[in-house]
Design a protein around this motif. Sequence first.
Motif, mmCIF file in Angstrom:
data_model
loop_
_atom_site.group_PDB
_atom_site.id
_atom_site.type_symbol
_atom_site.label_atom_id
_atom_site.label_comp_id
_atom_site.label_asym_id
_atom_site.label_seq_id
_atom_site.Cartn_x
_atom_site.Cartn_y
_atom_site.Cartn_z
ATOM 1 N N SER A 36 -31.515 67.197 6.282
ATOM 2 C CA SER A 36 -31.247 66.145 7.076
ATOM 3 C C SER A 36 -30.200 65.128 6.790
ATOM 4 O O SER A 36 -29.488 64.764 7.516
ATOM 5 C CB SER A 36 -32.804 65.509 7.295
ATOM 6 N N GLU A 51 -26.369 61.639 15.271
ATOM 7 C CA GLU A 51 -27.733 61.165 15.769
ATOM 8 C C GLU A 51 -27.772 61.186 17.228
ATOM 9 O O GLU A 51 -28.650 61.653 17.767
ATOM 10 C CB GLU A 51 -27.627 59.723 15.164
ATOM 11 N N ALA A 54 -28.355 64.758 17.794
ATOM 12 C CA ALA A 54 -29.537 65.134 17.455
ATOM 13 C C ALA A 54 -30.737 64.579 18.587
ATOM 14 O O ALA A 54 -31.920 65.209 18.759
ATOM 15 C CB ALA A 54 -30.019 64.557 15.991
ATOM 16 N N GLY A 58 -33.493 66.965 20.619
ATOM 17 C CA GLY A 58 -34.760 66.443 20.601
ATOM 18 C C GLY A 58 -35.307 66.646 22.089
ATOM 19 O O GLY A 58 -36.341 67.007 22.225
ATOM 20 N N LYS A 61 -35.576 70.201 23.247
ATOM 21 C CA LYS A 61 -36.389 71.090 22.575
ATOM 22 C C LYS A 61 -37.951 70.401 22.835
ATOM 23 O O LYS A 61 -38.903 70.717 22.599
ATOM 24 C CB LYS A 61 -36.315 70.902 21.159
ATOM 25 N N CYS A 63 -39.360 67.696 22.076
ATOM 26 C CA CYS A 63 -39.661 67.293 20.788
ATOM 27 C C CYS A 63 -39.950 65.631 20.673
ATOM 28 O O CYS A 63 -38.958 65.102 20.583
ATOM 29 C CB CYS A 63 -39.312 67.850 19.765
ATOM 30 N N CYS A 66 -39.145 64.258 17.285
ATOM 31 C CA CYS A 66 -37.595 64.131 17.329
ATOM 32 C C CYS A 66 -37.115 63.222 18.100
ATOM 33 O O CYS A 66 -36.205 62.346 17.447
ATOM 34 C CB CYS A 66 -37.128 65.632 17.436
ATOM 35 N N SER A 69 -37.753 59.906 16.305
ATOM 36 C CA SER A 69 -36.826 59.755 14.901
ATOM 37 C C SER A 69 -35.392 59.591 15.414
ATOM 38 O O SER A 69 -34.942 58.580 14.611
ATOM 39 C CB SER A 69 -37.086 61.016 14.098
ATOM 40 N N HIS A 70 -34.653 60.288 16.181
ATOM 41 C CA HIS A 70 -33.374 60.141 16.381
ATOM 42 C C HIS A 70 -33.089 59.032 17.209
ATOM 43 O O HIS A 70 -32.031 58.560 17.158
ATOM 44 C CB HIS A 70 -32.918 61.613 16.975
#
Length: 117
Positions: A36, A51, A54, A58, A61, A63, A66, A69-70
């Motif tokens: 990561s 980022e 990502a 996220g 997906k 998520c 995710c 976090s991103h």
Amino acid sequence: MEKHNHGQDVLDDIKPHTRSLRERIPDVYAGFAQMSKAAVAPGELDTKTKELIALAIGVSKQCDGCIASHARGVIRAGATPQEAAEAIGVAILMNGGPATVYGPRAMAAVEEFAEKA
């Protein structure tokens, strides 16, 4: 109307479960952390761009962890909420209807972290 935190609340919710699993498989988590860190390190693309990518993935997906976090990562990397919105827009283009559900969650998380920055 009650304000839901789509960023920190998600991270806080998964934290004890993540910690427990990390204790059982520390090498897997250490490897993932190393990957990561390397993946978002600046290169030809800067960390902010990585980022944003990502975050869009996220959303794609579906998520929540995710996304949270991103969303935090894009703000830490200096992205604006508008830049995040445009990245989310690309995720909606590529993923259709489901991204119109997870995209607003991502935007809410970005705005939450931006308010705290």
